[in-house]
Design a protein around this motif. Structure first.
Motif, PDB file in Angstrom:
ATOM      1  N   GLY A  23      -9.197  22.801 -19.308  1.00  0.00           N
ATOM      2  CA  GLY A  23      -9.792  22.487 -20.609  1.00  0.00           C
ATOM      3  C   GLY A  23     -10.996  21.562 -20.548  1.00  0.00           C
ATOM      4  O   GLY A  23     -11.543  21.192 -21.591  1.00  0.00           O
ATOM      5  N   THR A  24     -11.423  21.178 -19.350  1.00  0.00           N
ATOM      6  CA  THR A  24     -12.462  20.140 -19.269  1.00  0.00           C
ATOM      7  C   THR A  24     -13.803  20.598 -19.838  1.00  0.00           C
ATOM      8  O   THR A  24     -14.590  19.780 -20.281  1.00  0.00           O
ATOM      9  CB  THR A  24     -12.674  19.668 -17.818  1.00  0.00           C
ATOM     10  OG1 THR A  24     -12.961  20.792 -17.007  1.00  0.00           O
ATOM     11  CG2 THR A  24     -11.434  18.961 -17.308  1.00  0.00           C
TER      12      THR A  24
ATOM     13  N   THR B  35      -9.155  18.873  -7.393  1.00  0.00           N
ATOM     14  CA  THR B  35      -8.853  17.793  -6.440  1.00  0.00           C
ATOM     15  C   THR B  35      -8.020  18.321  -5.279  1.00  0.00           C
ATOM     16  O   THR B  35      -8.288  18.004  -4.115  1.00  0.00           O
ATOM     17  CB  THR B  35      -8.055  16.673  -7.144  1.00  0.00           C
ATOM     18  OG1 THR B  35      -8.817  16.190  -8.243  1.00  0.00           O
ATOM     19  CG2 THR B  35      -7.743  15.522  -6.187  1.00  0.00           C
TER      20      THR B  35
ATOM     21  N   GLY C 160     -13.700  12.198 -10.593  1.00  0.00           N
ATOM     22  CA  GLY C 160     -12.309  12.261 -10.139  1.00  0.00           C
ATOM     23  C   GLY C 160     -11.369  12.673 -11.256  1.00  0.00           C
ATOM     24  O   GLY C 160     -10.450  13.472 -11.050  1.00  0.00           O
ATOM     25  N   GLN C 161     -11.597  12.129 -12.452  1.00  0.00           N
ATOM     26  CA  GLN C 161     -10.720  12.448 -13.589  1.00  0.00           C
ATOM     27  C   GLN C 161     -10.805  13.923 -13.954  1.00  0.00           C
ATOM     28  O   GLN C 161      -9.802  14.575 -14.248  1.00  0.00           O
ATOM     29  CB  GLN C 161     -11.139  11.624 -14.818  1.00  0.00           C
ATOM     30  CG  GLN C 161     -10.856  10.145 -14.715  1.00  0.00           C
ATOM     31  CD  GLN C 161     -12.054   9.353 -14.238  1.00  0.00           C
ATOM     32  OE1 GLN C 161     -12.719   9.736 -13.274  1.00  0.00           O
ATOM     33  NE2 GLN C 161     -12.331   8.239 -14.880  1.00  0.00           N
ATOM     34  N   ILE C 162     -12.031  14.448 -13.984  1.00  0.00           N
ATOM     35  CA  ILE C 162     -12.221  15.841 -14.383  1.00  0.00           C
ATOM     36  C   ILE C 162     -11.674  16.777 -13.303  1.00  0.00           C
ATOM     37  O   ILE C 162     -11.016  17.769 -13.606  1.00  0.00           O
ATOM     38  CB  ILE C 162     -13.713  16.119 -14.683  1.00  0.00           C
ATOM     39  CG1 ILE C 162     -14.084  15.410 -15.997  1.00  0.00           C
ATOM     40  CG2 ILE C 162     -13.996  17.613 -14.767  1.00  0.00           C
ATOM     41  CD1 ILE C 162     -15.559  15.484 -16.354  1.00  0.00           C
ATOM     42  N   ARG C 163     -11.898  16.441 -12.033  1.00  0.00           N
ATOM     43  CA  ARG C 163     -11.391  17.297 -10.955  1.00  0.00           C
ATOM     44  C   ARG C 163      -9.859  17.357 -10.955  1.00  0.00           C
ATOM     45  O   ARG C 163      -9.279  18.324 -10.478  1.00  0.00           O
ATOM     46  CB  ARG C 163     -11.904  16.810  -9.590  1.00  0.00           C
ATOM     47  CG  ARG C 163     -13.403  17.004  -9.399  1.00  0.00           C
ATOM     48  CD  ARG C 163     -13.816  16.804  -7.947  1.00  0.00           C
ATOM     49  NE  ARG C 163     -13.590  15.453  -7.473  1.00  0.00           N
ATOM     50  CZ  ARG C 163     -14.461  14.446  -7.585  1.00  0.00           C
ATOM     51  NH1 ARG C 163     -15.642  14.645  -8.143  1.00  0.00           N
ATOM     52  NH2 ARG C 163     -14.168  13.243  -7.108  1.00  0.00           N
ATOM     53  N   ASN C 164      -9.214  16.304 -11.473  1.00  0.00           N
ATOM     54  CA  ASN C 164      -7.745  16.317 -11.552  1.00  0.00           C
ATOM     55  C   ASN C 164      -7.234  17.296 -12.599  1.00  0.00           C
ATOM     56  O   ASN C 164      -6.098  17.751 -12.528  1.00  0.00           O
ATOM     57  CB  ASN C 164      -7.221  14.920 -11.892  1.00  0.00           C
ATOM     58  CG  ASN C 164      -7.110  14.035 -10.666  1.00  0.00           C
ATOM     59  OD1 ASN C 164      -7.094  14.526  -9.547  1.00  0.00           O
ATOM     60  ND2 ASN C 164      -7.041  12.734 -10.873  1.00  0.00           N
ATOM     61  N   LEU C 165      -8.029  17.583 -13.614  1.00  0.00           N
ATOM     62  CA  LEU C 165      -7.631  18.522 -14.666  1.00  0.00           C
ATOM     63  C   LEU C 165      -8.139  19.927 -14.368  1.00  0.00           C
ATOM     64  O   LEU C 165      -7.447  20.915 -14.580  1.00  0.00           O
ATOM     65  CB  LEU C 165      -8.200  18.075 -16.024  1.00  0.00           C
ATOM     66  CG  LEU C 165      -7.536  16.881 -16.731  1.00  0.00           C
ATOM     67  CD1 LEU C 165      -8.374  16.451 -17.932  1.00  0.00           C
ATOM     68  CD2 LEU C 165      -6.123  17.239 -17.188  1.00  0.00           C
TER      69      LEU C 165
END
Lengths: 167, 328
Positions: free
Chosen positions: B31-32, B76, B101-106
């Motif tokens: 969903g990013t 990630t 990092g935050q976006i790659r986790n989603l």
């Protein structure tokens, strides 16, 4: 359209009925009154809304609450243990790693995850190819925290704070 | 954001059926990009079919030496996979150069492939945009376009594809496995993506009801010597102005084989086949690299504010090849 969502937030089980459009950020702030995560841009560009979702840092503004039903959320409010601040919270105070403080909850949640990611050997763009371990140099910290903007420009001390806690 | 119905698909086949039932339904991965586009009212799905838990989230070895990534794998995890890092360092680096990092986790693998252009006019519903609203016009040609296409654009659209991962996958001849109304099929990335032509509203050749289940990467022994170079306006967390995915096989000072793809220059990840052809069998030297890079960019049609990309792309190719040829 309403849906029911169950989440663990800072250790407390929560069950809410929300519109499918509700972001995790709005659920936390508007429904649960947990206002540590900030709505800076609401587009995933500033990182002020960073929380830990199932142990990983994410932008709460980009996460639809309904898509993370059953998830475990930790916000800045949930980092202290038994009244003791998390080492990174203390480090931010010690290093004077903020000015206005608006980005700080997101910076700290993000940095907590950075410590875990580095310990697990998760590479970044500046990690030498082939390296199986990660050492959190200033360059690594800057790259890994690039998703958290600080418009006061407290970056120098943010890096110092994170480095002081890094192994 | 417009109201929408939310459904979670158990597997890709079910997602395909659910999509088929609702013409205005869209798939949701991390969903990013999509959630942002919905908030901007660029995307107005009637229903979201959540496939984030419907497909594999692992890297698997393929018989014969290739790898395949589950469509639901988070960026990630793909970037950190040890086998992937060893065999295709260019892919891990490309993934890690993208977003935060935050976006790659989603973000999921399939969602990364299918993210939309970041052209400012596409993302602003108060402006015309042929990609968002066919035949409404393209203000980018005369307006803000320093980040947009120099190769393969059309009068209708000069948008660039934003993915870094897709550039590496294009260099590696990756294919996507798709489940659709007609069953299962494998589509090379070069045929998944398309140039805008007079249908810029179509980023890909996918049909409604298609669901990507895997990305398959064929074996490429010399890809262990590969890298991704990304040039952008800030040091991190920015889209590419130009990027290069390269793999190089040198024997006795000669280029035996090479793979090159460019990002940030076209409507799709741009496989630099002209440069590759100009390099094979030639000495692995800077002058050869320069000639090959110049040959690839000969067809460039830059605009007022993005002409800098032509020499930037050439120099980025040369630098990537020089660094690869200096690797042990």
């Amino acid at each position: 359209m309403d849906v029911e969502v169950a989440l663990h937030v800072n250790g407390t089980p929560q069950r809410l009925t929300v519109d499918t459009r509700t972001s995790l950020l709005d659920l936390l702030r508007e429904r649960l009154g947990i206002t540590g995560p900030k709505k800076g841009c609401d587009h995933g560009q500033c990182g002020a809304c960073t929380v830990l979702l199932d142990g990983r840092r994410v932008n709460a503004c980009l996460a639809l609450a309904v898509a993370h039903d059953g998830g475990n959320v930790i916000t800045i409010e949930g980092l202290a243990e038994n009244g003791d601040l998390h080492p990174l919270q203390n480090a931010f105070v010690e290093a004077d790693a903020l000015q206005c403080g608006y980005c700080t909850p997101g910076q700290i949640c993000s940095a907590v995850a950075v410590l875990d990611e580095a310990a697990a050997g998760v590479p970044s763009y500046v990690t030498p190819p082939g390296a199986s371990t990660v050492s959190l140099s200033d360059e690594e910290i800057r790259e890994r925290l690039s998703g958290n903007l600080c418009r006061c420009g407290a970056y120098v001390n943010i890096v110092r704070a994170v480095r002081s806690v890094a192994p | 954001m417009n109201p929408f119905r939310y459904e979670r698909a158990r597997d890709a086949a079910e997602a395909s059926v659910l999509l088929g039932k609702t013409p205005a339904a869209m798939l949701l991965g991390g969903g990013t990009n999509l959630v942002d586009l919905m908030r901007l009212r660029v995307a107005k799905p009637e229903a979201l079919i959540d496939v984030s838990r419907a497909t594999s989230d692992r890297v698997e070895l393929l018989p014969g030496g290739g790898l395949r990534l589950g469509a639901g794998m988070r960026n990630t995890d793909a970037a950190a996979d040890k086998t992937l890092r060893a065999r295709y360092p260019v892919l891990s680096q490309a993934l890690l150069s993208g977003a935060s990092g935050q976006i790659r986790n989603l973000a999921t693998v399939a969602g990364n492939l299918l993210q939309r252009t970041r052209c400012v006019y596409f993302q602003d519903v108060s402006k015309p945009c042929n990609k968002r609203e066919p035949a409404s016009g393209c203000p980018a040609r005369e307006g803000y376009h320093r980040n947009l296409s120099i190769l393969g654009a059309s009068d209708a659209c000069i948008a660039t594809h934003p993915s870094d991962m897709a550039v590496a996958l294009m260099a590696l001849d990756a294919r996507v496995r798709i489940i659709g109304a007609g069953g299962e099929r494998l589509v090379p990335l070069a045929e998944l993506y398309r140039l805008p032509g007079d249908e810029p509203q179509r980023d890909t050749t996918l049909q409604h009801g298609d669901v990507i289940t895997h990305v398959e990467i064929p074996p490429l022994e010399f890809a262990k010597r590969s890298r991704y170079r990304k040039v952008r306006d800030r040091a991190s967390f920015a889209f590419a102005l130009v990027s290069v995915a390269g793999a190089l096989d040198i024997r006795d000072g000669m280029v035996r084989d090479v793979r090159l793809a460019l990002g940030g220059v076209a409507h799709m990840p741009w496989r630099a086949r002209i440069a590759e052809e100009a390099l094979r069998g030639r000495p692995a030297r800077e002058d050869t690299f320069r000639e090959a890079a110049a040959a690839e960019l000969r067809a460039a049609q830059p605009l007022r504010d993005n002409a800098f990309k032509v020499p930037l792309a050439q120099r980025s190719i040369v630098r990537t090849l020089l660094e690869l040829s200096a690797e042990p």
